[in-house]
Design a protein around this motif. Structure first.
Motif, PDB file in Angstrom:
ATOM      1  N   ASP A   1     -14.372  17.931  -0.260  1.00 36.44           N
ATOM      2  CA  ASP A   1     -13.521  17.327   0.761  1.00 36.44           C
ATOM      3  C   ASP A   1     -14.346  17.202   2.038  1.00 36.44           C
ATOM      4  OD1 ASP A   1     -10.527  16.608   1.372  1.00 36.44           O
ATOM      5  OD2 ASP A   1     -11.274  17.682   3.133  1.00 36.44           O
ATOM      6  N   VAL A   2     -14.067  16.165   2.806  1.00 35.78           N
ATOM      7  CA  VAL A   2     -14.747  15.981   4.088  1.00 35.78           C
ATOM      8  C   VAL A   2     -13.727  15.739   5.189  1.00 35.78           C
ATOM      9  CG1 VAL A   2     -16.806  15.011   2.999  1.00 35.78           C
ATOM     10  CG2 VAL A   2     -15.063  13.468   3.909  1.00 35.78           C
ATOM     11  N   GLU A   3     -14.148  16.056   6.402  1.00 35.95           N
ATOM     12  CA  GLU A   3     -13.430  15.657   7.607  1.00 35.95           C
ATOM     13  C   GLU A   3     -14.398  14.795   8.408  1.00 35.95           C
ATOM     14  OE1 GLU A   3     -10.253  16.190   7.945  1.00 35.95           O
ATOM     15  OE2 GLU A   3     -10.119  17.628   6.294  1.00 35.95           O
ATOM     16  N   THR A   4     -13.846  13.834   9.131  1.00 37.65           N
ATOM     17  CA  THR A   4     -14.688  12.915   9.905  1.00 37.65           C
ATOM     18  C   THR A   4     -14.384  13.020  11.398  1.00 37.65           C
ATOM     19  OG1 THR A   4     -13.121  11.096   9.543  1.00 37.65           O
ATOM     20  CG2 THR A   4     -14.971  11.288   7.992  1.00 37.65           C
ATOM     21  N   ALA A   5     -15.382  12.654  12.181  1.00 29.62           N
ATOM     22  CA  ALA A   5     -15.264  12.744  13.633  1.00 29.62           C
ATOM     23  C   ALA A   5     -14.415  11.629  14.234  1.00 29.62           C
ATOM     24  CB  ALA A   5     -16.659  12.712  14.259  1.00 29.62           C
ATOM     25  N   ASN A   6     -14.388  10.502  13.545  1.00 26.98           N
ATOM     26  CA  ASN A   6     -13.648   9.349  14.061  1.00 26.98           C
ATOM     27  C   ASN A   6     -13.226   8.463  12.884  1.00 26.98           C
ATOM     28  OD1 ASN A   6     -15.929   7.518  13.499  1.00 26.98           O
ATOM     29  ND2 ASN A   6     -16.907   8.526  15.250  1.00 26.98           N
ATOM     30  N   ARG A   7     -12.806   7.237  13.178  1.00 25.74           N
ATOM     31  CA  ARG A   7     -12.337   6.343  12.106  1.00 25.74           C
ATOM     32  C   ARG A   7     -13.443   5.913  11.157  1.00 25.74           C
ATOM     33  NH1 ARG A   7      -7.314   3.288  13.233  1.00 25.74           N
ATOM     34  NH2 ARG A   7      -8.275   1.753  11.868  1.00 25.74           N
TER      35      ARG A   7
ATOM     36  N   ARG B   1     -19.520   9.963  18.588  1.00 26.43           N
ATOM     37  CA  ARG B   1     -18.366  10.473  19.333  1.00 26.43           C
ATOM     38  C   ARG B   1     -17.232  10.916  18.390  1.00 26.43           C
ATOM     39  NH1 ARG B   1     -14.121   7.598  19.027  1.00 26.43           N
ATOM     40  NH2 ARG B   1     -14.211   5.439  18.384  1.00 26.43           N
ATOM     41  N   PHE B   2     -16.448  11.839  18.875  1.00 33.18           N
ATOM     42  CA  PHE B   2     -15.233  12.276  18.190  1.00 33.18           C
ATOM     43  C   PHE B   2     -14.048  11.538  18.793  1.00 33.18           C
ATOM     44  CE2 PHE B   2     -17.937  15.612  16.843  1.00 33.18           C
ATOM     45  CZ  PHE B   2     -17.322  16.304  15.814  1.00 33.18           C
ATOM     46  N   SER B   3     -13.119  11.119  17.969  1.00 32.27           N
ATOM     47  CA  SER B   3     -11.887  10.531  18.496  1.00 32.27           C
ATOM     48  C   SER B   3     -10.866  11.646  18.692  1.00 32.27           C
ATOM     49  CB  SER B   3     -11.334   9.469  17.550  1.00 32.27           C
ATOM     50  OG  SER B   3     -10.720  10.065  16.433  1.00 32.27           O
ATOM     51  N   SER B   4     -10.022  11.499  19.678  1.00 32.06           N
ATOM     52  CA  SER B   4      -9.012  12.528  19.946  1.00 32.06           C
ATOM     53  C   SER B   4      -8.063  12.672  18.757  1.00 32.06           C
ATOM     54  CB  SER B   4      -8.245  12.218  21.234  1.00 32.06           C
ATOM     55  OG  SER B   4      -7.623  10.952  21.146  1.00 32.06           O
ATOM     56  N   PHE B   5      -7.765  11.561  18.065  1.00 31.80           N
ATOM     57  CA  PHE B   5      -6.897  11.635  16.895  1.00 31.80           C
ATOM     58  C   PHE B   5      -7.485  12.578  15.838  1.00 31.80           C
ATOM     59  CE2 PHE B   5      -5.820  10.356  12.580  1.00 31.80           C
ATOM     60  CZ  PHE B   5      -4.429  10.414  12.623  1.00 31.80           C
ATOM     61  N   ASN B   6      -8.764  12.401  15.527  1.00 30.13           N
ATOM     62  CA  ASN B   6      -9.392  13.227  14.497  1.00 30.13           C
ATOM     63  C   ASN B   6      -9.490  14.686  14.930  1.00 30.13           C
ATOM     64  OD1 ASN B   6     -10.040  10.421  13.826  1.00 30.13           O
ATOM     65  ND2 ASN B   6     -11.233  11.318  12.181  1.00 30.13           N
ATOM     66  N   VAL B   7      -9.828  14.925  16.183  1.00 29.02           N
ATOM     67  CA  VAL B   7      -9.899  16.303  16.683  1.00 29.02           C
ATOM     68  C   VAL B   7      -8.535  16.967  16.559  1.00 29.02           C
ATOM     69  CG1 VAL B   7     -10.266  17.737  18.742  1.00 29.02           C
ATOM     70  CG2 VAL B   7     -11.856  15.875  18.213  1.00 29.02           C
TER      71      VAL B   7
ATOM     72  N   CYS C   1     -14.210  19.938  17.114  1.00 31.62           N
ATOM     73  CA  CYS C   1     -14.572  19.196  18.317  1.00 31.62           C
ATOM     74  C   CYS C   1     -16.091  19.223  18.503  1.00 31.62           C
ATOM     75  CB  CYS C   1     -13.855  19.768  19.535  1.00 31.62           C
ATOM     76  SG  CYS C   1     -14.334  21.447  19.930  1.00 31.62           S
ATOM     77  N   PRO C   2     -16.601  18.405  19.408  1.00 31.08           N
ATOM     78  CA  PRO C   2     -18.056  18.314  19.593  1.00 31.08           C
ATOM     79  C   PRO C   2     -18.740  19.659  19.858  1.00 31.08           C
ATOM     80  CG  PRO C   2     -16.979  16.529  20.759  1.00 31.08           C
ATOM     81  CD  PRO C   2     -15.890  17.434  20.255  1.00 31.08           C
ATOM     82  N   THR C   3     -18.099  20.536  20.611  1.00 24.92           N
ATOM     83  CA  THR C   3     -18.753  21.817  20.903  1.00 24.92           C
ATOM     84  C   THR C   3     -18.928  22.672  19.646  1.00 24.92           C
ATOM     85  OG1 THR C   3     -16.634  22.824  21.503  1.00 24.92           O
ATOM     86  CG2 THR C   3     -17.947  21.891  23.301  1.00 24.92           C
ATOM     87  N   GLN C   4     -18.043  22.519  18.670  1.00 18.48           N
ATOM     88  CA  GLN C   4     -18.154  23.297  17.431  1.00 18.48           C
ATOM     89  C   GLN C   4     -19.324  22.849  16.556  1.00 18.48           C
ATOM     90  OE1 GLN C   4     -13.784  22.702  16.691  1.00 18.48           O
ATOM     91  NE2 GLN C   4     -14.078  24.669  15.670  1.00 18.48           N
ATOM     92  N   VAL C   5     -19.716  21.588  16.664  1.00 20.46           N
ATOM     93  CA  VAL C   5     -20.815  21.091  15.836  1.00 20.46           C
ATOM     94  C   VAL C   5     -22.130  21.006  16.604  1.00 20.46           C
ATOM     95  CG1 VAL C   5     -19.242  19.830  14.304  1.00 20.46           C
ATOM     96  CG2 VAL C   5     -20.318  18.630  16.229  1.00 20.46           C
TER      97      VAL C   5
END
Length: 183
Positions: free
Chosen positions: A8-14, A45-51, A57-61
């Motif tokens: 499974d994956v999670e993505t930063a944005n669309r 960039r990360f989208s607020s929706f995905n976060v 969030c960006p600081t975690q990666v």
């Protein structure tokens, strides 16, 4: 070698290529399972929706490896196993990330646990469906949805429960009839 590895994956944005987390559930032939997760710097960039959806969030990666490095560590074991995904999103994300970085796609067979769940529990059609959220409720699964490691484990549990319920192995349940003799 494993019976299968659920991915499974999670993505930063669309953008499906913007993988920020990979979760894996390694399932042994006896059904034993171990899981692991990798945070990935998507280098965009990360989208607020995905976060909001997954909480990454960006600081975690920050300081985490990028996709090519993580795939380099995982490629051999992923290509030696059948991969299970819940829907087709995860394979598409891997393919798009490989394309974006100009690296070879995984040479793996992917099986969809949604297909398996539809065969094992046809009664869920129109009654909430075969998505992980409904299967969580219907099958009594316990996991934190939209965490890649947790979702990979849940997809693996769906496959194992479907085998138990149907008496058929996951390849018979997940492959089109034209491919079932390839095992």
């Amino acid at each position: 070698m494993y019976k299968f590895i659920a991915v499974d994956v999670e993505t930063a944005n669309r953008g499906r290529h913007s993988i920020c987390q990979i979760g894996l559930a390694y399932v042994a032939s006896n059904g034993d399972m171990r899981t692991e997760s990798y945070l990935i710097d998507p280098e965009e960039r990360f989208s607020s929706f995905n976060v909001q959806l997954h909480g990454i969030c960006p600081t975690q990666v920050a300081g985490a490896p990028a996709f090519p490095e993580v795939l380099g560590m995982l490629r051999h074991r992923l290509e030696q196993s059948i991969l299970v995904q819940h829907s087709t999103f995860d394979k598409q994300a891997f393919d798009m990330a490989c394309h974006a970085y100009g690296i070879p796609h995984l040479n793996s067979e992917w099986i969809n646990s949604v297909t398996i769940a539809r065969k094992a529990w046809p009664e869920f059609k129109g009654n909430g469906g075969h998505g992980l959220a409904n299967l969580k409720s219907e099958l009594g699964l316990v996991f934190h949805h939209h965490d890649a490691e947790e979702d990979a484990r849940a997809a693996a549990e769906v496959v194992l429960l479907a085998e138990e319920r149907s008496g058929l192995d996951f390849l018979t349940l997940g492959r089109p009839k034209s491919q079932q003799k390839r095992a």
